[in-house]
Design an enzyme around this catalytic site. Structure first.
Site, PDB file in Angstrom:
ATOM      1  N   THR A 236      39.027  49.098  49.711  1.00  0.00           N
ATOM      2  CA  THR A 236      38.764  50.078  48.664  1.00  0.00           C
ATOM      3  C   THR A 236      37.847  49.446  47.616  1.00  0.00           C
ATOM      4  OG1 THR A 236      40.891  51.103  49.074  1.00  0.00           O
ATOM      5  CG2 THR A 236      39.859  51.585  46.952  1.00  0.00           C
ATOM      6  N   CYS A 324      33.822  17.747  38.492  1.00  0.00           N
ATOM      7  CA  CYS A 324      34.923  16.810  38.705  1.00  0.00           C
ATOM      8  C   CYS A 324      35.572  17.137  40.035  1.00  0.00           C
ATOM      9  CB  CYS A 324      35.937  16.952  37.582  1.00  0.00           C
ATOM     10  SG  CYS A 324      37.106  15.619  37.527  1.00  0.00           S
TER      11      CYS A 324
END
Ligand SMILES: *Cc1c(COP(=O)(O)O)cnc(C)c1O
Length: 388
Positions: A236, A324
């Site tokens: 949807t 990181c």
């Protein structure tokens, strides 16, 4: 003062976009696939939004598939095209500086039996078109190259890349997520077969994007289920996102020229002042072919993360190329591919401007940066080394 200079990461939803969305969170709640009034009124508006998004890149509405964002559009284009062309071969050409949505898809393909060529770039982040031309093989199925780099703003010669791919009879996908809304894009003249864009990079909500698929081209689907998006992407629809995307695309098109001039002036002022006030600064990227809003600089001898921390304390949001990962601070793959030394890549900061930014904010940032850099350089062992 709070300053948001990180528009290449995401952008605020514009008030006009919010107003356009509001009814779809309240009274207009229908499922666009439903055949009754509640669905029908929403289906009509989704179609209008599809037209606005198509217009931004000069595509036909039928050529637009809404996705859950730029990453999904990139994945659908690359995996989908390779899957339908598997008889032809398993060679894929891309560049060394792509967004992770393309880069990590390429790495996944390598682990799954595909051969990937990563085109290298020069110190300004440019690919060599002769090298591209020479990298085609009989089993090459697809080229994917971005329109504009998210870290440095460097703009690729998309039309030329497309022309070369076409000469070799190979499909071409372009990740235009950073360019859409900032630069004119015309898929009818760019020699692209597929092109990805994303809502939240142009002042629409997060979680909606689109893949342009040239008329007549079939690509394998990623998500199977219902018949939404002409059977190409099940589920949807993200109605709220799509409506917002449509309005944001419409506004971006209307205001593109004005925004381009405004952002270029602000970015250039920021760049010029940083270079004037602070020694040992490198500007990363291709100054001649660059997004209007992006400035990527390396402050030598210091860490980008440290700079960002102090900037953040001063209310300034920017970002660094470093990510990181697994406890180690890896410098940006984009800057390393451009040949920057690890230390210089670590010292990089990206300022990316956009909606809502003004000259007073630029002035504030210009005033805040020099003492931050000076302070960090005093503590840095690299400064001591460089200055003997
Ligand atoms: C942000 C970005 C993406 C990913 O888009 P999402 O909508 O966040 O998934 C892909 N490519 C580029 C160049 C981007 O800047």
């Amino acid at each position: 003062m709070r300053v948001y200079f990180d528009h290449n990461a995401t952008t605020p939803v514009r008030p006009e976009v919010f107003e356009a969305i509001r009814p779809f969170l309240t009274e207009k709640f229908g499922n666009p696939s439903s055949l009754h009034w509640a669905g029908e009124e929403v289906a009509i508006e989704v179609d209008k939004a599809r037209k606005e998004v198509a217009d931004l890149i000069n595509a036909q509405p039928k050529e637009i598939v809404f996705t859950a964002g730029g990453s999904e559009a990139d994945n659908m284009a690359i995996k989908g095209a390779l899957a339908v062309k598997k008889e032809k071969g398993k060679h894929f050409i891309t560049t060394a500086v792509e967004h992770p949505a393309v880069r990590n898809t390429a790495k996944w393909l390598q682990k799954n039996g595909y051969d990937v060529t990563f085109l290298q770039v020069d110190s300004r982040g440019r690919i060599d078109l002769d090298e591209l031309d020479a990298s085609f093989r009989d089993d090459t199925v697809l080229v994917s190259a971005m329109f504009a780099n998210n870290e440095t703003g460097t703009v690729f010669p998309v039309k030329e890349i497309g022309r070369i791919a076409k000469e070799h009879g190979v499909l071409f996908h372009c990740d235009a997520v950073q360019a859409a809304g900032k630069l004119p894009i015309d898929v009818s003249s760019l020699n692209v077969d597929m092109l990805s864009i994303s809502g939240h990079k142009l002042n629409a909500p997060k979680g909606v994007g689109a893949l342009f698929i040239r008329r007549g081209l079939k690509v394998e689907h990623l998500i199977h289920g219902g018949h939404q998006e002409r059977g190409r992407r099940a589920g949807t629809e993200n109605v709220v996102g799509i409506i917002g995307f449509g309005e944001a695309a419409r506004l971006a098109k209307v205001e593109m020229k004005k925004d381009y001039d405004k952002l270029t002036a602000l970015r250039n002022k920021l760049e010029k002042s940083i270079l004037e006030k602070i020694p040992d600064v490198l500007v990363n990227g291709d100054k001649e072919n660059r997004l209007p809003n992006t400035l990527n600089v390396s402050f030598r001898y210091v860490e980008g993360e440290g700079i960002l921390l102090f900037l953040n304390e001063a209310g300034i949001a920017a970002s660094s190329g470093s990510a990181c990962t697994s406890g180690t601070l890896d410098p940006s793959h984009v800057l390393l591919a451009m040949g920057l030394a690890h230390e210089d890549a670590h010292g990089s900061v990206r300022f990316s401007l956009g909606y809502g930014n003004d000259e007073a904010q630029v002035d504030y940032v210009i005033e805040q940066i020099p003492p931050i850099i000076e302070r960090l350089r005093k503590m840095s062992p690299l400064t001591a080394k460089a200055r003997g």
